[in-house]
Design a protein around this motif. Structure first.
Motif, PDB file in Angstrom:
ATOM      1  N   GLU A   1       0.960  -1.180   0.104  1.00 31.77           N
ATOM      2  CA  GLU A   1      -0.070  -0.041   0.115  1.00 31.77           C
ATOM      3  C   GLU A   1       0.955   1.304   0.014  1.00 31.77           C
ATOM      4  O   GLU A   1       0.494   2.180  -0.611  1.00 31.77           O
ATOM      5  N   ALA A   2       2.154   1.272   0.658  1.00 34.20           N
ATOM      6  CA  ALA A   2       2.864   2.372   0.798  1.00 34.20           C
ATOM      7  C   ALA A   2       3.405   2.686  -0.625  1.00 34.20           C
ATOM      8  O   ALA A   2       3.582   4.008  -0.864  1.00 34.20           O
ATOM      9  N   VAL A   3       3.791   1.855  -1.385  1.00 30.35           N
ATOM     10  CA  VAL A   3       4.337   2.127  -2.603  1.00 30.35           C
ATOM     11  C   VAL A   3       3.817   3.030  -3.364  1.00 30.35           C
ATOM     12  O   VAL A   3       4.003   3.867  -4.156  1.00 30.35           O
ATOM     13  N   GLY A   4       2.502   2.699  -3.726  1.00 29.37           N
ATOM     14  CA  GLY A   4       1.406   3.408  -4.624  1.00 29.37           C
ATOM     15  C   GLY A   4       1.018   5.027  -4.050  1.00 29.37           C
ATOM     16  O   GLY A   4       0.486   5.621  -4.753  1.00 29.37           O
ATOM     17  N   ARG A   5       1.319   5.167  -2.785  1.00 27.21           N
ATOM     18  CA  ARG A   5       1.168   6.451  -2.124  1.00 27.21           C
ATOM     19  C   ARG A   5       2.503   7.304  -2.010  1.00 27.21           C
ATOM     20  O   ARG A   5       2.334   8.244  -1.203  1.00 27.21           O
ATOM     21  N   GLY A   6       3.507   6.756  -2.481  1.00 27.47           N
ATOM     22  CA  GLY A   6       4.700   7.582  -2.320  1.00 27.47           C
ATOM     23  C   GLY A   6       5.369   7.555  -0.803  1.00 27.47           C
ATOM     24  O   GLY A   6       6.275   8.235  -0.425  1.00 27.47           O
ATOM     25  N   VAL A   7       5.061   6.727  -0.052  1.00 29.01           N
ATOM     26  CA  VAL A   7       5.520   6.592   1.224  1.00 29.01           C
ATOM     27  C   VAL A   7       6.641   5.528   1.271  1.00 29.01           C
ATOM     28  O   VAL A   7       7.050   4.589   0.562  1.00 29.01           O
ATOM     29  N   GLY A   8       7.901   6.112   1.618  1.00 32.38           N
ATOM     30  CA  GLY A   8       9.425   5.513   1.474  1.00 32.38           C
ATOM     31  C   GLY A   8       9.477   4.363   2.751  1.00 32.38           C
ATOM     32  O   GLY A   8       8.740   4.217   3.492  1.00 32.38           O
ATOM     33  N   VAL A   9      10.242   3.384   2.195  1.00 34.46           N
ATOM     34  CA  VAL A   9      10.632   2.213   3.002  1.00 34.46           C
ATOM     35  C   VAL A   9      11.263   2.786   4.416  1.00 34.46           C
ATOM     36  O   VAL A   9      11.055   1.976   5.470  1.00 34.46           O
ATOM     37  N   GLU A  10      11.849   3.921   4.514  1.00 32.61           N
ATOM     38  CA  GLU A  10      12.512   4.288   5.687  1.00 32.61           C
ATOM     39  C   GLU A  10      11.303   4.607   6.520  1.00 32.61           C
ATOM     40  O   GLU A  10      11.488   4.426   7.799  1.00 32.61           O
ATOM     41  N   HIS A  11      10.284   5.079   5.961  1.00 38.01           N
ATOM     42  CA  HIS A  11       9.116   5.290   7.029  1.00 38.01           C
ATOM     43  C   HIS A  11       8.507   4.205   7.810  1.00 38.01           C
ATOM     44  O   HIS A  11       7.969   3.941   8.804  1.00 38.01           O
ATOM     45  N   LEU A  12       8.413   3.043   6.803  1.00 39.95           N
ATOM     46  CA  LEU A  12       7.634   1.638   7.179  1.00 39.95           C
ATOM     47  C   LEU A  12       8.866   1.136   8.173  1.00 39.95           C
ATOM     48  O   LEU A  12       8.401   0.593   9.427  1.00 39.95           O
ATOM     49  N   LEU A  13      10.086   1.258   7.980  1.00 39.89           N
ATOM     50  CA  LEU A  13      11.003   0.744   8.936  1.00 39.89           C
ATOM     51  C   LEU A  13      11.189   1.318  10.363  1.00 39.89           C
ATOM     52  O   LEU A  13      11.095   0.922  11.208  1.00 39.89           O
ATOM     53  N   GLN A  14      10.819   2.605  10.127  1.00 40.37           N
ATOM     54  CA  GLN A  14      10.660   3.548  11.385  1.00 40.37           C
ATOM     55  C   GLN A  14       9.553   3.200  12.140  1.00 40.37           C
ATOM     56  O   GLN A  14       9.542   3.244  13.495  1.00 40.37           O
ATOM     57  N   SER A  15       8.331   2.977  11.343  1.00 38.23           N
ATOM     58  CA  SER A  15       7.301   2.649  12.239  1.00 38.23           C
ATOM     59  C   SER A  15       7.288   1.140  12.802  1.00 38.23           C
ATOM     60  O   SER A  15       6.566   1.131  13.926  1.00 38.23           O
ATOM     61  N   VAL A  16       8.088   0.509  12.237  1.00 38.92           N
ATOM     62  CA  VAL A  16       8.307  -0.824  12.876  1.00 38.92           C
ATOM     63  C   VAL A  16       8.929  -0.664  14.545  1.00 38.92           C
ATOM     64  O   VAL A  16       8.839  -1.335  15.600  1.00 38.92           O
ATOM     65  N   GLN A  17      10.168   0.265  14.391  1.00 37.69           N
ATOM     66  CA  GLN A  17      10.811   0.404  15.568  1.00 37.69           C
ATOM     67  C   GLN A  17       9.961   1.120  16.559  1.00 37.69           C
ATOM     68  O   GLN A  17       9.983   0.851  17.772  1.00 37.69           O
ATOM     69  N   LEU A  18       9.064   2.079  16.178  1.00 37.76           N
ATOM     70  CA  LEU A  18       8.194   3.041  16.948  1.00 37.76           C
ATOM     71  C   LEU A  18       7.415   1.887  17.570  1.00 37.76           C
ATOM     72  O   LEU A  18       7.104   2.039  18.878  1.00 37.76           O
ATOM     73  N   GLY A  19       6.826   1.105  16.974  1.00 31.39           N
ATOM     74  CA  GLY A  19       5.720  -0.101  17.443  1.00 31.39           C
ATOM     75  C   GLY A  19       6.448  -1.086  18.352  1.00 31.39           C
ATOM     76  O   GLY A  19       5.789  -1.558  19.401  1.00 31.39           O
ATOM     77  N   HIS A  20       7.778  -1.491  17.965  1.00 32.99           N
ATOM     78  CA  HIS A  20       8.250  -2.159  19.027  1.00 32.99           C
ATOM     79  C   HIS A  20       8.621  -1.686  20.537  1.00 32.99           C
ATOM     80  O   HIS A  20       8.265  -2.120  21.423  1.00 32.99           O
ATOM     81  N   ALA A  21       8.968  -0.395  20.247  1.00 32.84           N
ATOM     82  CA  ALA A  21       9.379   0.335  21.932  1.00 32.84           C
ATOM     83  C   ALA A  21       8.186   0.666  22.302  1.00 32.84           C
ATOM     84  O   ALA A  21       8.001   0.433  23.691  1.00 32.84           O
ATOM     85  N   TYR A  22       7.117   0.968  21.685  1.00 33.73           N
ATOM     86  CA  TYR A  22       5.573   1.013  22.415  1.00 33.73           C
ATOM     87  C   TYR A  22       5.222  -0.176  23.055  1.00 33.73           C
ATOM     88  O   TYR A  22       4.799  -0.383  23.996  1.00 33.73           O
ATOM     89  N   ALA A  23       5.534  -1.210  22.248  1.00 36.08           N
ATOM     90  CA  ALA A  23       4.779  -2.606  22.704  1.00 36.08           C
ATOM     91  C   ALA A  23       5.697  -3.064  23.719  1.00 36.08           C
ATOM     92  O   ALA A  23       5.054  -3.476  24.879  1.00 36.08           O
ATOM     93  N   VAL A  24       7.065  -2.720  23.932  1.00 41.47           N
ATOM     94  CA  VAL A  24       7.796  -3.180  25.057  1.00 41.47           C
ATOM     95  C   VAL A  24       7.600  -2.444  26.330  1.00 41.47           C
ATOM     96  O   VAL A  24       7.456  -2.911  27.217  1.00 41.47           O
TER      97      VAL A  24
END
Length: 434
Positions: free
Chosen positions: A106-129
């Motif tokens: 979904e991100a590809v067609g909206r011009g959202v970069g992979v760096e944003h996706l990877l950052q979201s994973v890190q943010l989600g990880h920190a929040y969950a921990v």
């Protein structure tokens, strides 16, 4: 408490309606409930909502149409999978759920970069921990926390490592396919139009094969889940609905695997009619429609209205497939801030905002009664009950509310409409807006 993960089975959400706000298929959630219990799964659903909000607040690029919904599904799938692994004291971190990877496409067609996706994973990880360790401290004596922290860290680190690697790979494949497609060129031009940038009408006509100077009706067609996700089918639904409404010109753009944007116009200058709810586009497929609007500005305006209708549709507790902005404009505007909407509903309904089927029946009856200008006979016919039953329910609703129906009647009707559309999202004071 007999095992390292035994305490996880004692987790419970703050609100009791968490499962009703799940965005995953019910059967998928039920299977995990059968394994570890309802409490931990409800807690995971609440955790996922918090994770998604946390990510979007810090990475606004993730808040675009379609992507934010996939983000919620991915967060919930990971949270539920994590809770199951912890509760069952799994030796190995589970594979990332499929729902966690759809956001990359979904991100590809909206011009959202992979760096944003990877950052979201890190943010989600920190929040969950942070959240799971707070629960460990609440449930476990100090002597048992070290083992719990080690178990939590091992499982979450394994999930994050695999998720980051697979998301990067999925994004790369989707991006390579996208940049070579004609849809990429058309989508880029449409984005310029939607952003209000100057675009020559003749150039747009050549690239899009669609005349921006006409009167446009915008649609968004989306699939509820991966099982029903077929871009070709969704595009066909959009095309057929627009043609049925009188469109002689159409523009249909896929935006990922689970959504298409579409516009229709007529060569005669007449407005393209909105879809009718008499038919159905197929199981698991939803449609949102904007109002007919003229010219380039109308092209963008009708699309924004359709997106507002999508937002209502993704939150709605109803079972219909069509969300027409012409019918939902007031609901869409008043629900833009769900926290404020919830306070408004509870303030206007008072005791009538209570949970359970009896309160729901009273709200439904009162809304129909007010919708037909307080006609007991007409309301009784609509509800298929006796006239005296309507009269009794209205009286009981007034008692629970603490005020006569004529006191702030307009506000009362709006509050009832919001409650009917969104259910516990605006009735439960502990609900977390997605």
């Amino acid at each position: 408490m007999g095992s390292v993960g035994g305490w996880v089975r004692e987790l419970a959400p703050r609100g009791q309606t968490a499962l009703s706000r799940s965005v995953l298929p019910a059967a998928q959630v039920d299977r995990v409930v059968d394994r570890v219990g309802a409490g931990p799964v409800r807690w995971a659903v609440e955790l996922a909502q918090g994770m998604a909000e946390h990510m979007v607040a810090r990475i606004p690029q993730l808040g675009v149409d379609g992507l934010v919904q996939e983000l919620r599904k991915g967060c919930e799938a990971v949270a539920v999978s994590m809770v199951a692994a912890l509760a069952e004291n799994a030796e190995v971190a589970p594979e990332p759920p499929a729902e966690a990877l759809t956001g990359a496409v979904e991100a590809v067609g909206r011009g959202v970069g992979v760096e944003h996706l990877l950052q979201s994973v890190q943010l989600g990880h920190a929040y969950a921990v942070r959240e799971i360790l707070a629960e460990a401290e609440r449930h476990l004596p100090a002597a048992e926390r070290f083992a719990a922290v080690g178990h939590v860290s091992e499982v979450l680190f394994g999930i994050v490592n695999q998720l980051s690697a697979e998301m990067t790979s999925e994004f790369s494949r989707a991006h390579a396919a996208w940049v070579t497609s004609s849809a990429a060129v058309r989508r880029e031009l449409v984005q310029e139009v939607l952003a209000g940038e100057p675009v020559a009408a003749d150039h747009a006509h050549r690239v899009l094969g669609y005349d921006l100077t006409r009167c446009h009706t915008a649609l968004v067609v989306w699939a509820d889940d991966l099982e029903h996700a077929d871009p070709g089918q969704l595009a066909g639904v959009a095309e057929q609905l627009l043609r049925d409404g009188g469109a002689t010109g159409t523009l249909v753009l896929p935006v990922g695997r689970q959504r298409v944007w579409a516009w229709g116009s007529s060569v005669r200058g007449a407005s393209v009619g909105p879809p009718t709810s008499t038919g159905t586009p197929g199981s698991g497929v939803r449609v949102a429609a904007g109002l007919p609007e003229h010219g380039v500005a109308g092209f963008a305006s009708s699309h924004r209205q359709a997106l507002d209708a999508v937002r209502v549709g993704t939150l709605s507790r109803g079972d219909r497939w069509l969300f027409d902005y012409a019918e939902l404009d007031l609901i869409a505007m008043l629900s833009a801030d769900l926290d404020q909407a919830r306070r408004f509903v509870r303030r206007e309904l008072g005791g009538l905002a209570g949970p359970g089927e009896p309160a729901t029946t009273l709200r439904t009856t009162l809304k129909r009664y007010l919708d037909v200008e307080r006609s007991l006979n007409t309301a009784a016919e609509l509800l298929h009950v006796a006239r005296n039953t309507v009269a009794y329910r209205v009286q009981r609703a007034e008692q629970l509310r603490g005020r006569d129906v004529e006191v702030r009647r307009m506000q009362l009707q709006v509050a009832l409409a919001l409650a009917e559309e969104f259910g516990d999202l605006v009735l439960d004071e502990h609900a977390t807006p997605p």
